[in-house]
Write a protein that holds these residues in place. Structure first.
Motif, mmCIF file in Angstrom:
data_model
loop_
_atom_site.group_PDB
_atom_site.id
_atom_site.type_symbol
_atom_site.label_atom_id
_atom_site.label_comp_id
_atom_site.label_asym_id
_atom_site.label_seq_id
_atom_site.Cartn_x
_atom_site.Cartn_y
_atom_site.Cartn_z
ATOM 1 N N UNK A 260 0.844 -1.197 0.000
ATOM 2 C CA UNK A 260 0.000 0.000 0.000
ATOM 3 C C UNK A 260 0.877 1.244 0.000
ATOM 4 N N UNK A 261 0.565 2.177 -0.894
ATOM 5 C CA UNK A 261 1.238 3.475 -0.924
ATOM 6 C C UNK A 261 0.187 4.563 -0.769
ATOM 7 N N UNK A 262 0.441 5.506 0.125
ATOM 8 C CA UNK A 262 -0.489 6.624 0.330
ATOM 9 C C UNK A 262 0.260 7.940 0.252
ATOM 10 N N UNK A 263 -0.325 8.874 -0.489
ATOM 11 C CA UNK A 263 0.204 10.241 -0.568
ATOM 12 C C UNK A 263 -0.803 11.184 0.075
ATOM 13 N N UNK A 264 -0.302 12.140 0.821
ATOM 14 C CA UNK A 264 -1.174 13.095 1.504
ATOM 15 C C UNK A 264 -0.592 14.490 1.413
ATOM 16 N N UNK A 265 -1.444 15.449 1.045
ATOM 17 C CA UNK A 265 -1.082 16.867 1.083
ATOM 18 C C UNK A 265 -2.197 17.614 1.787
ATOM 19 N N UNK A 266 -1.867 18.212 2.912
ATOM 20 C CA UNK A 266 -2.858 18.945 3.696
ATOM 21 C C UNK A 266 -2.338 20.344 3.973
ATOM 22 N N UNK A 267 -3.186 21.349 3.715
ATOM 23 C CA UNK A 267 -2.829 22.749 3.962
ATOM 24 C C UNK A 267 -3.947 23.403 4.776
ATOM 25 N N UNK A 268 -3.565 23.961 5.925
ATOM 26 C CA UNK A 268 -4.551 24.552 6.823
ATOM 27 C C UNK A 268 -4.177 25.992 7.167
#
Length: 809
Positions: A260-268
């Motif tokens: 499993x590969x997961x990419x995450x980009x979060x901007x707050x």
């Protein structure tokens, strides 16, 4: 409790009972390989059987009713039905669990009255696992989509999992690829508070029955805490994009491998909410910190932004190989995250016209490996052996202003020593452990299981600061001290003798289970946990060792539980009582005033405490204090008819310090901060709460289905309640909170599609959920504090309307 609150509680609980919703433990667990089965209506089953809910709390598949542990379960189906789009909303399904983000950057989990602050830089009190791999809260809380199941495990963990945790663990398992059929889902949600969430997944067999791929995506936007900054006009908002790609390989019936590969980009952008009268904090200036604000104003007053971003790559690989008499399990993962924080430290605008920006860059790299060998015996004895390794590394850097103010003068007057500080803190945390467990089935009714884990943990927490300053020349006739320039002065922030923590411990537990009959099981469990103490990176210089590094923590817990099924298993009732003693519980005490001693002509602390308050430490000191937690938890689930589900849960956790002497704040008769005693901070003996939570928490959920031919209208409710309580730490009296969500919609033929409208926080309760501290900035003169007149707080979100459309195939 006021009569009005009692009336509201009775009304809403009655509505829950009379209305509906698939309870947390009532939603039947569907096959993780096929959304078709997860979309199939559980209403067609006339009898609810607790054995249908399968959990892996003990690292093997068991019926929820057979697991000798207090466990809450939320299936992927439940999460979709209840629009659980934020990890923090899982707390609505588990009484006594609180998942929060108090400052925009510090995600925390509290369970059984025990809390944790990530700034402690120690192992969490409630550990988080994604696909059986320990993961940091900053990543785990950022995205929740395409989930198979979430389990909340209560009590000490560590005998069967990689790390020890005293209060519990939360395990999140994403859906795996389906090797037989094409399947998937698509869901879109929009709300009147500018919220949107689009997520979906598709599973494709590449080689039928052997190899498959699954792809899932998420795009999410919301207004976080719903707060507007009255000075900048900016509003809190969050934008998250994530994608997950899974491969599953089953060459035969004995081998199952997943990658499993997961990419995450979060901007707050997070605007810190404040309440209070506001103030004119500076001498000779009419500039106010801001107007009088209440919780319903949802306003912030900082003059700078608070921006946070998370860019993460996460790879996990697992293999299970059934070799006949034993099964070999191997797990490995690599996480590479970059957390960037850019925020105004003067969140309460204590110094008008001054923006005190701090920029923190935190690379987070973690490698995890685990091997487990488990017997497949049919006899009375089964065993497991395991080895676990994890290493976390990275270099944290921080740039900020650390100015010394000579009084609460206006910032424009320049009556302060400008200091530019650069902090560098390498991170190196290595954990090695060996585990073994045995399970004896003496009879079909009596089982005894015990497990031990030997842990060797080493953490290096060196940190240095580089300081530059142009110096200070006082105005003519001023009595203020002159200060020479400072050019590139380097100082260790953590003394070498305190920078390395190394701990070895044996933890584990034992459980005795007795099945009185098919419908009634009892268990008695013991658990022991350990957490390595940590150095306070960024703690002001020249403080005593007890403020710079906390000691190790140990705890022992006992638990007794009963799990029962009634009325032909249409009703299940689970109850557990526990007692846990902490030896040196690691607390995080924020916003404590300190005196770092006599200064030299550069303004550096070089001597013993002089009784002058030199600053406040917002992040807080790590400190140990003995504590005791005791409580009782109960859950009742019922399916009176095939079209009606109900679940009610309650948790009572009495967590208190046990005559603990902890850092605290003291003030003089004028309300100015002072240091009592001869130390760097004031100390207070307390038996107060160890978490900002009441002892009692209630949850209730239900669903009523009304089949009409090929379509199925439904109405659901989700209610949580916590009573009022007082906090010794923040000095605040919290009001009771009653949150009710209602969902109404219709499902299509064979559950292939669903449309629903919903309202969250139906009663529009706007209450304070957490008080972080008073927004004050001390100066070099104790009686001249910059007092903003505000408290920094978090609050419930106002009422929100929305709609969701879902398709399954």
């Amino acid at each position: 409790m006021k009569k009005t609150n009692k009336a509201k509680l009775s009304l809403v609980l009655a509505a829950c009972t009379a209305l509906t919703m698939p309870g947390l433990a009532l939603a039947a667990v569907q096959s993780s390989e096929d959304e078709n089965s997860s979309a199939t209506s559980d209403a067609e089953t006339a009898t609810f059987d607790g054995a249908d809910i399968v959990v892996t709390a003990s690292r093997r598949s068991q019926s929820l009713q057979d697991v000798p542990m207090s466990v809450d379960v939320a299936t992927g189906e439940t999460l979709l039905k209840l629009n659980i789009l934020d990890m923090k909303d899982v707390q609505k399904l588990s009484p006594g669990l609180q998942l929060s983000n108090s400052s925009g950057r510090s995600n925390t989990a509290t369970l059984r009255g025990v809390t944790f602050d990530p700034d402690q830089d120690s192992s969490p009190s409630v550990d988080l696992y994604l696909n059986d791999v320990p993961v940091d809260a900053q990543t785990a809380f950022s995205a929740i989509y395409d989930i198979e199941q979430i389990e909340v495990l209560r009590g000490p963990q560590g005998a069967l999992r990689g790390r020890t945790a005293p209060a519990g663990a939360i395990t999140v398992r994403s859906r795996r690829a389906d090797i037989d059929d094409i399947s998937g889902y698509m869901q879109a949600t929009a709300t009147d508070l500018s919220g949107y969430n689009v997520q979906g997944a598709v599973s494709l067999p590449l080689v039928a029955g052997t190899l498959a791929m699954r792809a899932a995506v998420l795009v999410d936007g919301n207004n976080l805490n719903g707060v507007r900054n009255i000075h900048t006009g900016g509003k809190s908002q969050s934008r998250t994009q994530s994608a997950r790609l899974s491969l599953r390989w089953q060459p035969n019936a004995d081998i199952d491998a997943n990658l499993i590969y997961q990419y995450l980009q979060s901007d707050d952008r997070f605007v810190q909410q404040v309440i209070g009268s506001g103030n004119t904090p500076t001498i000779g200036s009419a500039d106010r910190s801001g107007p009088a604000l209440g919780v319903k104003d949802y306003s912030g007053v900082s003059e700078g932004d608070r921006l946070f971003s998370n860019n993460s790559h996460f790879v996990t690989g697992t293999v299970e190989w059934n070799m006949g008499g034993v099964t070999l399990s191997a797990l490995g993962s690599y996480q590479n995250s970059l957390l960037t924080q850019h925020y105004d430290q003067d969140a309460g605008n204590s110094i008008p016209n001054y923006v005190n920006v701090s920029t923190v860059i935190s690379p987070y790299k973690q490698v995890v490996g685990e091997l487990r060998l488990a017997s497949n015996n049919d006899g009375m004895w089964n065993w497991t052996l395991g080895a676990f390794y994890s290493k976390m590394s990275g270099v944290v850097t921080q740039a900020q202003q650390a100015n010394t103010f000579f009084g609460n003068f206006p910032y424009e007057d320049g009556l302060y020593l400008p200091i530019d500080m650069r902090l560098t803190a390498p991170r190196n945390d290595r954990n090695i452990s060996l585990s073994a467990s045995s399970r004896f089935e003496f009879t079909s009714d009596l089982t005894f299981e015990f497990g031990l884990r030997y842990t060797d943990q080493k953490k290096k927490q060196f940190a240095d600061s580089v300081i530059n300053s142009p110096g200070f020349t006082p105005p003519t006739g001023s009595t203020l001290p002159a200060r020479p320039p400072i050019n590139g002065m380097t100082s260790p922030l953590v003394p070498a003798r305190l920078a390395v923590g190394h701990g070895k411990a044996v933890t584990g537990g034992a459980t005795l289970t007795y099945e009185i009959n098919r419908d009634l099981t009892t268990y008695l469990a013991y658990g022991r946990s350990f957490r390595l103490g940590s150095a306070g990176v960024g703690v002001p210089a020249n403080l005593s060792d007890d403020l710079a590094r906390s000691n190790n923590e140990r705890s022992d817990a006992v638990e007794f539980g009963i799990k029962a099924s009634l009325l032909d298993r249409r009703v299940t009732a689970n109850i557990a009582a526990y007692y846990q003693k902490y030896d040196g519980y690691m607390a995080r005490i924020p916003y404590v005033f300190y005196d770092f001693g006599v200064r030299n002509n550069l303004g550096q602390p070089v001597g013993a405490p002089d009784g002058i308050v030199d600053g406040v430490f917002p992040s807080g000191f790590n400190y140990n204090g003995d504590a005791v937690v005791k409580g009782i938890e109960a859950t009742i689930t019922a399916r009176p008819t095939s079209n009606f589900d109900l679940s009610i849960g309650a948790a009572y956790s009495h967590g208190r310090f046990d005559n603990a002497s902890l850092p605290c704040n003291q003030v003089d008769t004028n309300g100015a901060p002072i240091i009592v005693g001869s130390g760097n901070v004031s100390y207070c003996v307390t038996n107060g709460r160890i978490a900002e939570l009441p002892d009692l928490n209630l949850t209730s959920n239900a669903e009523l289905r009304l089949p009409m031919g090929k379509v199925e209208p439904f109405i659901s409710t989700l209610v949580t309640y916590r009573p009022s309580f007082s906090s010794w730490r923040s000095g605040y009296d919290y009001d009771s909170i009653l949150l009710a969500n209602i969902y109404a919609g219709v499902r299509g033929p064979d559950q292939r599609w669903e449309f629903k409208a919903f309202v969250k926080n139906l009663l529009n309760q706007q209450r304070v959920t957490n008080v972080i501290g008073d927004a004050l900035i001390p100066t070099a003169v104790p009686s001249m504090t910059y007092d903003s007149g505000y408290k920094l707080i978090n609050a419930t979100q106002p009422r929100e309307f929305g709609a969701t459309m879902s398709f399954y195939f």
